[in-house]
Design a protein around this motif. Structure first.
Motif, PDB file in Angstrom:
ATOM      1  N   GLN A  22       0.812  -1.212  -0.119  1.00 24.47           N
ATOM      2  CA  GLN A  22       0.128  -0.072   0.071  1.00 24.47           C
ATOM      3  C   GLN A  22       0.875   1.302   0.031  1.00 24.47           C
ATOM      4  OE1 GLN A  22      -3.325  -0.252  -0.098  1.00 24.47           O
ATOM      5  NE2 GLN A  22      -3.511  -2.149   0.234  1.00 24.47           N
ATOM      6  N   GLU A  35       1.142   5.438   0.170  1.00 31.45           N
ATOM      7  CA  GLU A  35       0.485   6.614   0.417  1.00 31.45           C
ATOM      8  C   GLU A  35       1.339   7.827   0.184  1.00 31.45           C
ATOM      9  OE1 GLU A  35      -3.237   8.269   3.070  1.00 31.45           O
ATOM     10  OE2 GLU A  35      -2.822   6.133   2.611  1.00 31.45           O
ATOM     11  N   ARG A  73      -3.012   7.372  -3.471  1.00 30.87           N
ATOM     12  CA  ARG A  73      -2.704   6.293  -2.987  1.00 30.87           C
ATOM     13  C   ARG A  73      -2.683   5.177  -4.123  1.00 30.87           C
ATOM     14  NH1 ARG A  73      -7.325   5.570   1.760  1.00 30.87           N
ATOM     15  NH2 ARG A  73      -6.408   6.922   3.269  1.00 30.87           N
ATOM     16  N   TRP A  83     -12.214   7.609  -2.193  1.00 28.11           N
ATOM     17  CA  TRP A  83     -10.990   7.089  -2.710  1.00 28.11           C
ATOM     18  C   TRP A  83     -11.533   6.414  -4.152  1.00 28.11           C
ATOM     19  CZ3 TRP A  83      -6.365   8.964  -2.176  1.00 28.11           C
ATOM     20  CH2 TRP A  83      -5.978   9.578  -1.204  1.00 28.11           C
TER      21      TRP A  83
END
Length: 177
Positions: A127, A129, A143, A166
């Motif tokens: 992930q 960010e 993201r 998102w």
């Protein structure tokens, strides 16, 4: 200090000094120093490629991403070309204060991107960010995910905020050559 203790004292200082110098001069092994980067280390080696078709006009952009260990084995560097022209240069490194894998990269338009990569417990998903800092000083928060698909492929998906939620902006598959 008496004359009989002087040689013993000097010898002990010499031993301590030599042991200290040896400990400081012994290089750490790459495996030990690079351990915090293991979640992104599978990306190292070869050239990752993708051909991205623009849905609006059908043009294709050929992307090549070369990922390698930095010379000191404390970072993983990457260079990304679009149609043979340099576009991104960056690196992943471990931040021991935040206990995160951080990444930084610039692009050919002068933007700076700063973010973190967090591995999922599944062992195949990262992930990301991050903030993109534009040359005019404005920033954008984004993201993305990198999902490993075997040893030589991954899916790269980017998400942007739209109306407070998102939303997927695009999804690309890369393969290692």
């Amino acid at each position: 200090m008496t004359k009989q203790f002087l040689p013993v004292t000097l010898f002990l200082w010499l031993v301590i000094f030599a042991a200290s110098a040896f400990a400081q001069s012994k290089p750490a092994t790459p495996a030990a120093t690079a351990e915090p980067l293991v979640p992104v280390a599978w990306l190292v080696g070869g050239t990752w490629v993708s051909d991205i078709k623009d849905p609006s006009d059908g043009t294709v952009t050929h992307v090549e991403n070369r990922i390698r260990w930095a010379a000191n084995h404390q970072a993983i560097e990457f260079n990304t070309d679009f149609n043979g022209k340099p576009h991104y240069y960056g690196f992943y490194a471990y931040n021991p204060v935040a206990k995160t894998i951080s990444f930084y990269y610039t692009n050919s338009e002068g933007e700076l991107t700063v973010g973190t990569a967090t591995p999922d417990p599944d062992g195949k998903t990262l992930q990301h960010e991050f903030d993109i800092i534009h040359p005019d000083g404005k920033t954008g928060h984004i993201r993305s995910t990198v999902v490993r698909d075997g040893n030589d492929a991954y899916w790269f998906t980017v998400f942007v905020q739209k109306d407070g939620a998102w939303a997927q902006e695009f999804k690309i598959r890369y393969e290692r050559e």
